[in-house]
Scaffold this motif. Structure first.
Motif: not given
Lengths: 283, 260
Positions: B71-75
């Motif tokens: 999720l963090t990587a996607g953001e």
């Protein structure tokens, strides 16, 4: 056989009454004043003069990079006002593209004219071999020495098949031995391709080693002081540097240049003194 | 002709500095462990590294750290795409329009130093408590270095390379595409790299502040539960991700310096 000045009709390059002026804080300066000469096809002409004689301005005018000048430059009968494909320039400063391999650097002008990749690689490799860089086709400029990079620049310019090769002190940043050996390479290529070449330099040895004629310029404003025919046998290489005739030409040109170089030095010193006085008065 | 001078080869990877760096970290961890065990450091403030290491298993098994990481990587990825597109375009525009550059460069530079993260309540009002607040705040914080480095790269292109282009009669578009942009690419990528680091810091920070999303929220949750070992393990995980991220970007940058 001594080289002779060509008629304007025979000449491939005609430089006619070039005047270049610059505006400076101390007032206008005339860098080049009424310079005229012609170069015939296949000829090697050097322009030599002390620092500040307007050599680089002349290089930029002939290359079409400087437009605010008076006078006319004609290449094969065509007046030029901007860079012309008939003139290939090799710059004093190292000018290879660091993000391209040697092959891609040399193929650059061929890419611009839309030559298919296979063909341009083949042609680039021919010029890489011509400047003696076989084995370095896939190297990047950062992996090469200064002399090798200048050869890449030379090969890139030659790949565009210019009618006139215009070089501005291309070996100025190199050591004397590399300079002599590169001079040999340029001579060999020039003789092989019968390439009309105009070399701008301040190095007398280099000029005598390579040229058919040498145009000596005065210190500012840069005017044509004398044109010397170099009657040395061809093909030449750097071994000629040790000959008696070579030494005579060097001495003759140095006689012409010494006066100009001294004038340049005096001018520079008085300029510095004036600058110091001005600063002293100011403080 | 013989090759006229020594050929400079690219530097080889050196093992010694990496080994010394690794040994320093291990020594620091062992020293911390020792100081905690003999009571010099309070274990209720800093848990022993051995306990933190044990907690890593829980992060994967119970706290779904992989999903949170993605999720963090996607953001970060969305922010990265946005800062690259807008930052490079903005930098090019400011380089070409002198007035715009003179008018805005100082402001952009000042913005790069501003603690933009403090504006998160405003972003929450505008975008709501969702991923867009995180992405937009990270975008605003990470944009200036990309713009500034793009301008710097374009302006620092050596005049002789531009003159080579002129001597070959390049059109302005060719001059930009074949000379200015590739010459500026290392500086531009440095800007993007800095921007991505800013983006990662801000994404995790805002996730923590608004208790939403990936790794930042996990740290906040673990801290709320007073799971100190878990909190430190999650922080270590974020640091590890940042280091790997930084190394990967550095390798791409080196590759870009060599490849057209």
């Amino acid at each position: 056989m001594a080289a002779t000045a060509p008629n304007a009709d025979d000449a491939i390059l005609v430089v006619d009454d070039i005047v270049v002026r610059y505006e400076t804080p101390e007032g206008p300066i005339t860098a080049v004043d009424d310079v005229s000469f012609q170069v015939k096809p296949g000829e090697f002409l050097s322009v030599i003069g002390p620092s500040g004689c307007g050599k680089s301005s002349l290089f930029n005018v002939i290359g079409g990079l400087l437009s605010h000048h008076q006078g006319v430059v004609t290449v094969a009968g065509e007046t030029i006002s901007s860079p012309h494909k008939a003139i290939g320039m090799v710059f004093q400063e190292e000018s290879t593209f660091p993000w391209r391999t040697v092959t891609d650097n040399v193929a650059f002008p061929l890419e611009l004219v839309g030559m298919p990749r296979d063909k341009r690689i083949e042609r680039a490799r021919h010029f890489i071999a011509l400047v003696g860089l076989e084995g370095f086709e896939n190297s990047y400029p950062g992996e090469l020495s200064g002399g090798m990079r200048q050869r890449v620049s030379l090969a890139r310019t030659l790949a565009a098949a210019p009618k006139i090769l215009l070089m501005d002190e291309p070996f100025a940043a190199l050591d004397e031995q590399t300079r002599l050996l590169l001079g040999d390479k340029v001579l060999q290529i020039q003789q092989q391709l019968k390439q009309t070449t105009l070399l701008i330099t301040h190095n007398i040895t280099e000029a005598v080693q390579m040229s058919d004629r040498i145009l000596v310029m005065t210190y500012r404003p840069g005017k044509v002081k004398r044109i010397v025919d170099i009657d040395l046998p061809r093909p030449r290489n750097s071994e000629i540097v040790g000959s008696e005739a070579f030494g005579r030409y060097v001495a003759q040109i140095w006689n012409d240049l010494r006066e100009e170089a001294s004038r340049g030095m005096r001018d520079e010193e008085s300029h510095m003194l004036h600058h110091h006085d001005h600063q002293g008065t100011g403080s | 002709m013989t090759h006229d001078a020594a050929i400079r080869r690219p530097p080889r990877a050196q093992v010694a500095p990496a080994a010394v760096g690794f040994a320093s970290i291990v020594t620091a961890l062992l020293l911390t462990e020792l100081l905690i065990r003999i009571g010099v450091i309070n274990r209720f403030i800093v848990p022993p590294p051995s306990e933190i290491a044990d907690s890593f298993y829980r992060l994967f098994a119970e706290e779904h750290i992989v999903r949170r990481f993605l999720l963090t990587a996607g953001e970060c990825l969305i922010t990265g795409v946005m800062i690259s597109a807008f930052g490079i375009a903005g930098g090019v525009l400011m380089h070409r329009v002198t007035l715009l550059r003179q008018a805005c460069e100082t402001w952009v530079a000042a913005f790069a130093a501003a603690p933009v993260v403090l504006a998160y309540p405003l972003f929450m009002v505008i975008f709501g408590r969702n991923a867009w607040t995180i992405i937009m705040l990270a975008f605003v914080a990470a944009l200036p270095p990309v713009i500034l480095k793009t301008i710097e790269g374009m302006a620092a292109t050596r005049k002789v390379l531009v003159d080579v282009g002129r001597s070959f009669n390049l059109t302005p578009t060719q001059q930009f595409r074949k000379i200015l942009f590739p010459a500026a690419l290392p500086a531009i990528f440095l800007g993007v790299r800095l921007g991505l680091v800013f983006a990662l810091i801000n994404v995790v920070g805002v996730e923590f502040l608004i208790n939403y999303g990936g790794l930042g929220q996990l740290i906040e949750d673990l801290a709320e539960r007073y799971d100190l070992a878990g909190t430190y393990a999650a922080i270590c995980f974020v640091i590890l991700v940042s280091v790997l991220f930084f190394i990967a970007l550095e390798k791409i940058e080196r590759w870009l310096r060599l490849v057209d």
